[in-house]
Motif scaffolding. Sequence first.
Motif, PDB file in Angstrom:
ATOM      1  N   LEU A  79       0.672  -1.388   0.013  1.00 16.45           N
ATOM      2  CA  LEU A  79       0.194   0.004   0.010  1.00 16.45           C
ATOM      3  C   LEU A  79       0.731   1.302  -0.039  1.00 16.45           C
ATOM      4  O   LEU A  79       0.445   2.178  -0.832  1.00 16.45           O
ATOM      5  N   ARG A  80       1.738   1.207   0.922  1.00 17.75           N
ATOM      6  CA  ARG A  80       2.562   2.447   0.765  1.00 17.75           C
ATOM      7  C   ARG A  80       3.227   2.638  -0.812  1.00 17.75           C
ATOM      8  O   ARG A  80       3.435   3.705  -1.227  1.00 17.75           O
ATOM      9  N   GLN A  83       0.646   4.049  -2.779  1.00 18.35           N
ATOM     10  CA  GLN A  83       0.072   5.336  -2.401  1.00 18.35           C
ATOM     11  C   GLN A  83       1.174   6.311  -2.955  1.00 18.35           C
ATOM     12  O   GLN A  83       0.698   7.534  -3.353  1.00 18.35           O
ATOM     13  N   GLN A  84       2.313   6.114  -2.941  1.00 28.69           N
ATOM     14  CA  GLN A  84       3.523   7.320  -3.402  1.00 28.69           C
ATOM     15  C   GLN A  84       3.300   7.521  -4.886  1.00 28.69           C
ATOM     16  O   GLN A  84       2.988   8.496  -5.240  1.00 28.69           O
ATOM     17  N   GLY A  87      -0.017   9.268  -5.544  1.00 29.91           N
ATOM     18  CA  GLY A  87       0.130  10.748  -5.210  1.00 29.91           C
ATOM     19  C   GLY A  87       0.730  11.310  -6.387  1.00 29.91           C
ATOM     20  O   GLY A  87       0.308  12.364  -6.641  1.00 29.91           O
ATOM     21  N   ALA A  88       1.814  10.804  -6.828  1.00 30.57           N
ATOM     22  CA  ALA A  88       2.437  11.489  -7.894  1.00 30.57           C
ATOM     23  C   ALA A  88       1.557  11.718  -9.100  1.00 30.57           C
ATOM     24  O   ALA A  88       1.546  12.620  -9.853  1.00 30.57           O
TER      25      ALA A  88
ATOM     26  N   VAL B  70       0.362   4.001   7.328  1.00 35.72           N
ATOM     27  CA  VAL B  70      -0.138   2.786   7.128  1.00 35.72           C
ATOM     28  C   VAL B  70       0.416   1.385   7.317  1.00 35.72           C
ATOM     29  O   VAL B  70       0.136   0.684   7.534  1.00 35.72           O
ATOM     30  N   THR B  71       1.756   1.700   8.061  1.00 34.51           N
ATOM     31  CA  THR B  71       2.337   0.437   8.299  1.00 34.51           C
ATOM     32  C   THR B  71       2.577   0.150   9.616  1.00 34.51           C
ATOM     33  O   THR B  71       2.816  -1.014  10.229  1.00 34.51           O
ATOM     34  N   VAL B  95      -8.213   5.632   1.652  1.00 33.52           N
ATOM     35  CA  VAL B  95      -7.013   5.665   2.537  1.00 33.52           C
ATOM     36  C   VAL B  95      -6.003   6.730   2.213  1.00 33.52           C
ATOM     37  O   VAL B  95      -5.411   6.452   0.998  1.00 33.52           O
ATOM     38  N   ASP B  97      -2.051   7.951   3.643  1.00 30.99           N
ATOM     39  CA  ASP B  97      -0.927   8.359   4.536  1.00 30.99           C
ATOM     40  C   ASP B  97      -0.594   9.739   4.635  1.00 30.99           C
ATOM     41  O   ASP B  97      -0.796  10.506   3.740  1.00 30.99           O
ATOM     42  N   HIS B 100       1.557  11.708   2.098  1.00 28.94           N
ATOM     43  CA  HIS B 100       1.530  11.755   0.648  1.00 28.94           C
ATOM     44  C   HIS B 100       0.761  12.828   0.291  1.00 28.94           C
ATOM     45  O   HIS B 100       0.307  13.150  -0.726  1.00 28.94           O
ATOM     46  N   ASP B 103       2.337  16.891  -1.891  1.00 27.06           N
ATOM     47  CA  ASP B 103       2.114  17.422  -3.234  1.00 27.06           C
ATOM     48  C   ASP B 103       0.961  18.442  -3.179  1.00 27.06           C
ATOM     49  O   ASP B 103      -0.071  18.088  -2.751  1.00 27.06           O
ATOM     50  N   SER B 106      -2.320  16.868  -4.826  1.00 29.01           N
ATOM     51  CA  SER B 106      -2.960  15.642  -4.207  1.00 29.01           C
ATOM     52  C   SER B 106      -4.360  15.511  -4.331  1.00 29.01           C
ATOM     53  O   SER B 106      -5.242  16.489  -4.209  1.00 29.01           O
ATOM     54  N   ARG B 107      -4.847  14.353  -4.859  1.00 25.68           N
ATOM     55  CA  ARG B 107      -6.081  14.057  -5.405  1.00 25.68           C
ATOM     56  C   ARG B 107      -7.029  14.375  -4.248  1.00 25.68           C
ATOM     57  O   ARG B 107      -8.105  14.789  -4.260  1.00 25.68           O
TER      58      ARG B 107
END
Lengths: 335, 335
Positions: A79-80, A83-84, A87-88, B70-71, B95, B97, B100, B103, B106-107
């Motif tokens: 998931l991390r 997510q990254q 996001g980008a 999230v971890t 979800v 983190d 993120h 930026d 960010s959506r």
Amino acid sequence: MTISDIAKAAGVSPAVVSRVVNRDKTLRIGKETRARVQKAIDELDYAPNAAARSLRSASSGLIAMVVHDVTNPVYGEILRGAQQTAGALGKAIIVSDGSHLDDRASRLLELIGGNGVDGLILQAGGVNSDLVLARAGRKSVPTVLLQAALDTNAHLVCLPDSRATQIATDYLLSLGHTRIGCLATGRELTFTRNRERGWRQAMELAGQSVDAGSIVYGHPSIEDGRASATQLIEANPSMTALLCFNVVAAIGALQAVQDRGLRVPDDLSIVAIHDIDLADHLSVPLTTVAMPLFEMGARAVELVSDKSTGFEGTTTIDTRDPELVVRKSAAAPSR
Amino acid sequence: MTISDIAKAAGVSPAVVSRVVNRDKTLRIGKETRARVQKAIDELDYAPNAAARSLRSASSGLIAMVVHDVTNPVYGEILRGAQQTAGALGKAIIVSDGSHLDDRASRLLELIGGNGVDGLILQAGGVNSDLVLARAGRKSVPTVLLQAALDTNAHLVCLPDSRATQIATDYLLSLGHTRIGCLATGRELTFTRNRERGWRQAMELAGQSVDAGSIVYGHPSIEDGRASATQLIEANPSMTALLCFNVVAAIGALQAVQDRGLRVPDDLSIVAIHDIDLADHLSVPLTTVAMPLFEMGARAVELVSDKSTGFEGTTTIDTRDPELVVRKSAAAPSR
DNA sequence: TCCAATTGGTATAACGATTTACCAACAGGT
DNA sequence: ACCTGTTGGTAAATCGTTATACCAATTGGA
């Protein structure tokens, strides 16, 4: 605050506002008009309505990700990574546990059916993953499967699974083990088969035979790992090493050994697939094989968002090779 | 497949299809007409377009959840609870983190601004949580904060934090400890203050003094826990017990003690807040205080979805009281 | 002076579903 | 014959944004 409010405030047409907001390169506009529009946007704190935009553009900026179990730390890494990259790319991720898809009313299914998500990342083999997959297929939602080839037109992203078990098995062999058992994951899963193959090949190459009773299939949970390991140990008294396909199950295996009053690694060596930072802090620090989970998550998002590639094919994540992380759960056999 | 296609196929108007799909009670329709519509829906595999529906109804069925990390397994439990309730309410969860959100693009921020989510669940104190919160506030998105009172009109949902540390401290006191240090979480967090209060009160009630140097604030990660614990141990040589506000930091503390060639619980006892199943499998099984994390996640979703309650106020999750889970990391002091 | 080009925008039709108000047809009662 | 209800639907106006096509001024060149 709609786009027309802004248009009115700036004394222009809604079209101009839209094109300013979306940085339309073909828009020719005077310096000061643009400034007026920008000012109105800022002052009235305008943000475009997500639903209207999705409706018009037929894209939501949302990606659904369905995993087996959100409490498994292995999933956290995936998931991390996801997510990254999301996001980008300006996307957000909807996460769902396989187990919550059983309700007919599941919002996720509705979203998949109704163009509510731009793509789907699915860890197959979960509770109702077929249901999700079927729906996504019918509606031709771009789909990426994690580590599980299925008969569908989805892209597959894989880890170097057979390499990982090969490396682990080779390590155990190099320590002098010859009777190496396998605590595997679900038999129906593609990656289980790949890992099993890696193990078998390594054994074979070393001239060791494996019999059917030295592999057992279970769920990646502590309790199941414990039960399955117990079963395996009882069935194979001569076994000196155990290869676990999931680190969480390995924790259960550790427990199983200790339950019987035996010691790791003295009486039984354990090597697990997937490295998590907790592995170093367990009752016996686990020797593991690290796989690029973060990268897998990242790549899955990339692939599912990329309209240029078709949705068939396989990508193997090999940014780095599986890496053996030696800790204390494996040693030379004492018998 | 739009609603008009179905309407055409069934020989009715789109309005009828819509009202059939949405189970409109006020719709009067002949038996066989309804059957025709249903048949068309099934055969053509119609699913209503999510964006169009959201646009018209001003609700997306989506809830955003922002957590620190999230971890962290603690978060996994919260998410599980949230998922379950969300499923039952026909909602899905996005979800994110905290890390993120930096930026600009960010959506999630876009969604919050543009009515793209029906509500926001925020674990405050994270990287850019203020940014998110400010945006949600301006756009009056229903917001529920997890364990962090902030100056905003959001509902707050809390755990019985001070009770938890009280229970933990009382336990250590009952074992005979008098010099009990605190490995706390971020100083700015409300729940840190509540837990600190519980600890102080318990100490005071027992007639024990605490000095400023016996508490240190850190991040809930293994590395930070290790560093902070080291610092605390060096500053307080007479300390015999350590209360950790986060179980993950406690794992680091365990390591810190072992690094110095000392033993848990012989040289230092450790009790941690939050029970996770891994706690039982660590190098020293951790004695913890279990809190209803799952329920907190569930309740947060309930609250954020409930239009009837205003978004101010505080809910404390006390479906069950914090429960001491005795394992092996705490014992009577040896000095 | 006249004909392009360029500048700086605008009008309008979608996108797909929902909802309010309305209506035609018919039955039943008097 | 006339009024009143009921049954079984339908028409059309939104919701907010975006893309396509178009247009009125102005400028520049010959």
